[in-house]
Structures are given as C-alpha cells and as structure tokens.
Design an enzyme around this catalytic site. Sequence first.
Site, PDB file in Angstrom:
ATOM      1  N   GLU A 233      34.557  41.003  23.141  1.00  0.00           N
ATOM      2  CA  GLU A 233      35.584  40.224  23.837  1.00  0.00           C
ATOM      3  C   GLU A 233      35.500  40.633  25.296  1.00  0.00           C
ATOM      4  OE1 GLU A 233      38.478  39.490  25.995  1.00  0.00           O
ATOM      5  OE2 GLU A 233      39.716  40.793  24.742  1.00  0.00           O
ATOM      6  N   CYS A 267      42.373  39.824  30.489  1.00  0.00           N
ATOM      7  CA  CYS A 267      41.297  38.835  30.363  1.00  0.00           C
ATOM      8  C   CYS A 267      41.865  37.444  30.115  1.00  0.00           C
ATOM      9  CB  CYS A 267      40.342  39.238  29.249  1.00  0.00           C
ATOM     10  SG  CYS A 267      41.163  39.610  27.681  1.00  0.00           S
TER      11      CYS A 267
END
Length: 460
Positions: A233, A267
């Site tokens: 990720e 993020c």
Amino acid sequence: MTTIRSIDPSTGVQLAAFEEDSEEFVESRLAAAAAAIPQLAELGWDGRAGLMRAAADLIESEIDELAAVITAEMGKPIAQSRAEVSKSAYGMRFYADNAEKFLAGRELDNPEAVSASAARTRFEPLGVVLAVMPWNYPIWQVVRFAAPALMAGNAGVLKHASNVPQSAVYIGELFTRAGFPHGAFSTLLIGSRRVEAVIRDPRIAAVTLTGSEGAGRAVGATAGDVLKKAVLELGGSDPFIVMPSAELDAAVATAVTARTSNNGQACINAKRFIVHEDVYDDFARLFAERMAALVIGNPADPATQIGPLATESGREDVEVLVEDAREKGATILTGGRRGDREDGWFYEPTVIADITTDMRLYEEEAFGPVASLYKVSSLEHALTVANDSPFGLGSAFWSNDAEEIARAEREIEAGAVFVNGMTISYAELPFGGIKRSGFGRELSMEGIREFCNIKTVWVA
C-alpha cells in the site's frame, strides 16, 4: 549498531533513544515467531478471539498514555491520536468477531462436476509475516495488519518506521501482554538496510508494506526474487471532484478535513481538488478561507487543528514542491510557507491554483497540508484530470446527479470511490490501490485472506 531516536517534531527535542537490535536478537525473534505458529493453531478460533478482545481492552484502557506518545512522536493533534487508538481497538474486535466467518471456506455444490464425492476450499495461515509499517498512523497501520493476521493463525514481526520507536515498542509488546503466545507478534528495531535480509529468511512466508513508492519497489523486488507473497500500500494523489449539483458548503468543509487530517500526511488524504467551473470561484474562495483559519500549534493542545510535519525532511520535501509550482507560475491562494513558530517542523495549510503539467505537484504526492486546485469544464474533463495520475488509491466525488455518480463509480481509476464524502479506511471495507499505489488489499474479508493459503480439497 545505529541509535534509533524518537524526536518531538513540535520542538526538535529528543524524547527517547533505542539501540538497534543485534543480529542475535533478530534471530531470536524470528525463531520465536516460527515457534508460535503451532501454538496459535492450538488456540483455535475462540481462543484467538478471546486474546484479541483482551488486546483491544488493554489498548483502550491505556488510551491516554498511548495517544500522548503518538502525538509526541509524530505530531498528530491529540484528539486524532485518541481516535486512532479507539479505531485500533474497534479493528481488533471486528476481526475477533468475524475472522472465523471470513475464513470458513466453502463446499462445492456440485462436486460431481469435478468427478468428486466432495470438494471444498480451506483458508490456512501462511506462517510468519513481516510487516514494514509507516509512522503516520503508528498504531492503526500495524493493527489493521496484525489483527487479521493473528486471527488467521499467522505470526507477525514488525519493522516500524524509525522515527516512532516508542510506538513500535508498545505495539510489539501489546499482544504478548494480552496473552498471545510468546513470539506471536513482536517488533524488530532495525534500519531499512536490514529489511532485505529478513524478507529472505526462510521463516518469513510473506511481507506487507505501507509506505513510499521507493520503499515499495525495494520490498516488492526482494519478495519477488524469493517468490514470497507481498501486499503493498503505497502513495496516493487522491482526486476530490466537485460538480455543480453538489452541496457546496458540505463539500468545502469536507475538503478541508480531507486535506488536513493527520496534518496532511495520509496516503488517502484528498490532494487534488478538481472543481467544475460553474462553482469553482465560490469553492476556491471558501476553501482558502477555511484552510487559512485553521489553528496551528502544539499538537498536545486540544485547540490545535494542525500540528507539525513528522520529520524535518518531510517539510523540506513539501517546500520543494510548492516552490517549484510557485516559480512556474502557480497561484498561492493561502499559505505556501513555514509556520510562524521558530521551533518544530510546521508548514501552513496551503491552497495552490493554476497548476500546469510541467509542475512537479501535477504528478507527485505532496505529503503535507498542501491542496492543488484544478478548474474543469465538464464531467469528462474532471475524470480525465482525475485519472491523469500515476497513483490510484482513493477518491471522492461530489454530485447529486445519479448519472454522474454512476459514471464516476465506473470510470475513476482508484481502489475506492467515496460519493459525497471523503476517503476513510473502515474495518468493514477492503482497502488498497491500483497503478503505483500498490497491490493487494487490507481490511474486511479480502484483507484477512491475503495471507492465507487458499487450499483446494478434492475427495474421490
């Protein structure tokens, strides 16, 4: 050995220091993790669930102390640190309640189709999984891996970000304190240069990483070389699209939160605000006003809305991106400079308009409270700008037009589309991205299955 330091980003003052783990200590942790696998199996679903709930109770009972550590180490406003701890406890209980159901497997309804009297699938743990985790959610990022991994019967070893060693030590001890077998989950205090050797160790079955694109490339390359499962990720440059039919006040209020939560260092923060020309001027004015009004200060003060960036180098990276845009003709609507405080790594909430394709901000992720603003003439134009990115993690789409919403769901290139809201990770929903945002999924049923062997059983 290198000293791993915990530095208060509000002041630059050292909070604590730890000596890096020796090779002998790392070996003992890997051996203990491997030895814990059969013990986890013997506990069964109910046994592991009971211990996971005990871990949730423990972390909840220590919320004041732990939230203070998170805020001190990485600068998150204290209310957000408390919310992170509560979310972690919820995630543990979620997997305690649902893991057995998620990994129940299935019987083939028509085994005669495969010339069998019975056929089924089973989900079995892979073994010891290495987690390489970031500093921005120092507890939740770990828990969203550790809770499903342990409930599935895997053991875990954690290599945490080197600027949050106090958080790393806490979470490394938590599950043992809750009653899990010795070695079932532990922390390795090592530098990034030593991660490759751990991945290559034959006792490590798989690896998961949340972090930068560069770190993902390195970990993914090593895992691929030794043919081990990886979940990555990575970064995101999430679009936040606003169409004329959207409720403008709600969109602006959410946009501020979506850009600045965690001091803009997530993020899944919205980073590119793509606004239809019919509402662009009003949105830009309100957005800049509300960003400028945010209270910057000591993150331990409950009144603070924006704390410091977590590292000095992180602030320098943001400054470079903003100055590149400024020099190439972008318009700074608000912010665009360091905060007034002389101590700590503060940066003002910033809104930048008139972004062009030759500016680094157009393609690169700004990991701080910096919002890029784009004016578009149509839904087609909005989707084109949204998808013109190397990343594909989350996204937000604001509209009350059903046809527009349906098209956005289909055509936005991302791991998630949030309609009239902001991208958030929920234990109940799979989380992850496409393109250079990585691969694989965390959370929900999909996340717990990532580190399982999906075994086919065929009976003659």
